[in-house]
Design a protein around this motif. Structure first.
Motif, short mmCIF file in Angstrom:
data_model
loop_
_atom_site.label_atom_id
_atom_site.label_comp_id
_atom_site.label_asym_id
_atom_site.label_seq_id
_atom_site.Cartn_x
_atom_site.Cartn_y
_atom_site.Cartn_z
N LEU A 25 1.06 -0.96 -0.32
CA LEU A 25 -0.11 -0.18 0.05
C LEU A 25 1.12 1.45 -0.34
O LEU A 25 1.37 1.85 1.44
CB LEU A 25 -0.65 -0.16 0.31
CG LEU A 25 -1.95 0.77 1.30
CD1 LEU A 25 -2.61 1.38 0.14
CD2 LEU A 25 -3.07 0.33 2.41
N THR A 26 1.03 2.11 -1.26
CA THR A 26 1.81 3.19 -1.08
C THR A 26 0.80 4.22 -0.25
O THR A 26 -0.49 4.06 -1.00
CB THR A 26 2.53 3.32 -3.06
OG1 THR A 26 1.33 4.04 -3.40
CG2 THR A 26 2.68 1.93 -3.24
N PRO A 27 1.39 5.41 -1.27
CA PRO A 27 0.33 6.90 -0.80
C PRO A 27 -0.31 6.79 -2.01
O PRO A 27 -1.36 7.59 -1.06
CB PRO A 27 1.77 7.88 -0.34
CG PRO A 27 3.41 7.37 0.13
CD PRO A 27 2.81 5.89 -0.82
N ALA A 28 -0.55 6.53 -2.92
CA ALA A 28 -1.06 6.65 -4.28
C ALA A 28 -2.72 5.23 -3.87
O ALA A 28 -2.58 5.27 -4.72
CB ALA A 28 -0.79 6.31 -5.35
N THR A 201 0.13 -3.32 8.08
CA THR A 201 0.85 -1.82 8.80
C THR A 201 0.74 -0.74 8.63
O THR A 201 1.57 0.38 8.91
CB THR A 201 2.54 -2.49 8.47
OG1 THR A 201 2.69 -2.37 7.07
CG2 THR A 201 3.19 -3.47 9.48
N ALA A 202 -0.56 -0.26 7.93
CA ALA A 202 -0.96 0.51 7.05
C ALA A 202 -2.10 1.19 7.66
O ALA A 202 -3.19 0.64 9.26
CB ALA A 202 -1.44 0.18 5.80
N GLU A 203 -2.68 2.62 7.84
CA GLU A 203 -3.19 3.61 8.67
C GLU A 203 -3.82 4.32 7.06
O GLU A 203 -2.92 4.75 6.09
CB GLU A 203 -2.80 4.58 9.42
CG GLU A 203 -1.75 3.54 10.71
CD GLU A 203 -2.93 3.01 11.85
OE1 GLU A 203 -3.69 3.48 11.37
OE2 GLU A 203 -1.94 2.30 12.03
N LEU A 204 -5.36 4.74 7.46
CA LEU A 204 -6.18 4.77 6.39
C LEU A 204 -6.93 5.67 7.16
O LEU A 204 -7.41 6.01 8.38
CB LEU A 204 -7.44 3.49 5.78
CG LEU A 204 -6.14 2.55 5.17
CD1 LEU A 204 -7.62 1.91 4.76
CD2 LEU A 204 -5.29 3.18 4.53
N GLY A 257 2.19 0.21 4.01
CA GLY A 257 2.27 -0.84 4.95
C GLY A 257 1.77 -1.62 3.52
O GLY A 257 1.58 -1.62 2.92
N ARG A 258 2.13 -2.83 4.17
CA ARG A 258 1.45 -4.28 3.22
C ARG A 258 0.21 -4.51 4.07
O ARG A 258 0.23 -4.41 5.16
CB ARG A 258 2.53 -4.66 3.77
CG ARG A 258 2.38 -6.52 2.61
CD ARG A 258 3.95 -7.22 2.39
NE ARG A 258 4.58 -6.47 1.59
CZ ARG A 258 4.30 -6.34 0.03
NH1 ARG A 258 4.03 -7.51 -0.59
NH2 ARG A 258 5.29 -5.53 -0.25
#
Length: 307
Positions: A25-28, A201-204, A257-258
């Motif tokens: 998961l990238t910034p885009a 590991t990502a935050e949205l 994150g992933r």
């Protein structure tokens, strides 16, 4: 407990999606999501709204993004070496000017044959710098707006029940082209109120409701328009104040994150639905009394897309 049950990314805007078990998961958004776009010879974007045959094109992209293969019925597969450094040209996306890297004559000829209209293929340049709107700012490639579209199974199940009441068939989730499908929220449209999410590991962060268009009436396997559903039924209980109907939400990436199918989904911040109370499902569950604040949004006005 809520968890991710489907992950999909769409390498070429408007074309078929790619199902994944895990993704960066990238910034885009999910890696490679909407990093290519089909345009007219004048540079204007093409989508399924006017060009439903885009649904027939099934792209496959290598993990490093350097090779793109296109498949379509009654056409030989096309294998391309992606040009990420070529000359830039101006492209039009909903009236806003961006830059794209043209992928050459072979791609143009293949797409023109499949779509039956003169078309070309462009890639987002590495310096692509776009600011998306909504409550939480972010960036994206050639998506309609925000980096991610999230939908819950309970939301789709409710629509299917309402369609059945009209004698209409249930719809597959690909009609709505989400990036992340979440199961485990008993209440339909919980995603309206889930304003901060932690997955893997990502935050949205919540940006806005997803306002639906005629693409939801396109049968994705055949590229045939099958209207008026689901828009007719959605108009009866999901009409948004700004017009159109809302189904699912758009989110920005606060921390890359992933993410993986099976990951637990933790709501870090609850909020109110933007939909008018008279046009949304009544909430039977009360949001937690303690609502942790969202992590800060992008510290800069825009973030560069990860190629």
């Amino acid at each position: 407990m809520a968890r991710v049950v489907e992950l999909s990314y769409y390498p070429i805007k408007g074309c078929a999606g790619v199902s994944a078990r895990e993704a960066l998961l990238t910034p885009a958004g999910l890696a490679h999501d909407r990093s290519f776009m089909v345009i007219s010879e004048e540079g204007v974007y093409r989508t399924q709204r006017r060009h439903p045959r885009l649904a027939l094109i099934k792209p496959a992209i290598s993990d490093d993004g350097e090779r793109l293969t296109l498949h379509a019925p009654h056409a030989e597969p096309l294998d391309l070496c992606v040009d990420a450094a070529g000359a830039r040209r101006q492209v039009d996306l909903f009236g806003t000017a961006y830059q794209g890297i043209d992928q050459g004559g072979r791609a143009a000829e293949w797409l023109s044959d499949v779509l039956r209209e003169r078309s070309r293929l462009v890639r987002v340049p590495p310096e692509h710098d776009r600011v998306t709107d909504g409550r939480t700012p972010g960036t994206s490639g050639y998506a309609d707006s925000c980096a991610l579209h999230v939908l819950s199974r309970s939301t789709l199940d409710l629509l299917d029940r309402k369609l059945a009441e009209r004698g209409a068939a249930a719809l597959p989730v690909n009609r709505f082209r989400p990036n992340i499908v979440i199961d485990g929220w008993d209440e339909p449209h919980t995603e309206d109120r889930a304003h901060g999410l932690s997955i893997g590991t990502a935050e949205l962060g919540y940006a806005k409701l997803a306002i639906r268009c005629a693409v939801t009436m396109v049968e994705q396997e055949s590229a045939e328009k099958a209207g008026p559903e689901p828009l007719r039924t959605l108009a009866g209980y999901r009409r948004a104040a700004e017009g159109g109907v809302a189904f699912g939400t758009k989110l920005a990436v606060l921390r890359p994150g992933r993410v993986r199918v099976g990951d637990h989904v933790t709501v870090t911040s609850w909020g109110e639905s933007e939909l008018r109370p008279s046009h949304r499902v009544a909430d039977r569950r009360t949001a937690p009394a303690v609502r942790p604040s969202l992590p800060p949004a992008f510290p800069e006005r825009a973030s560069k897309m990860v190629p």
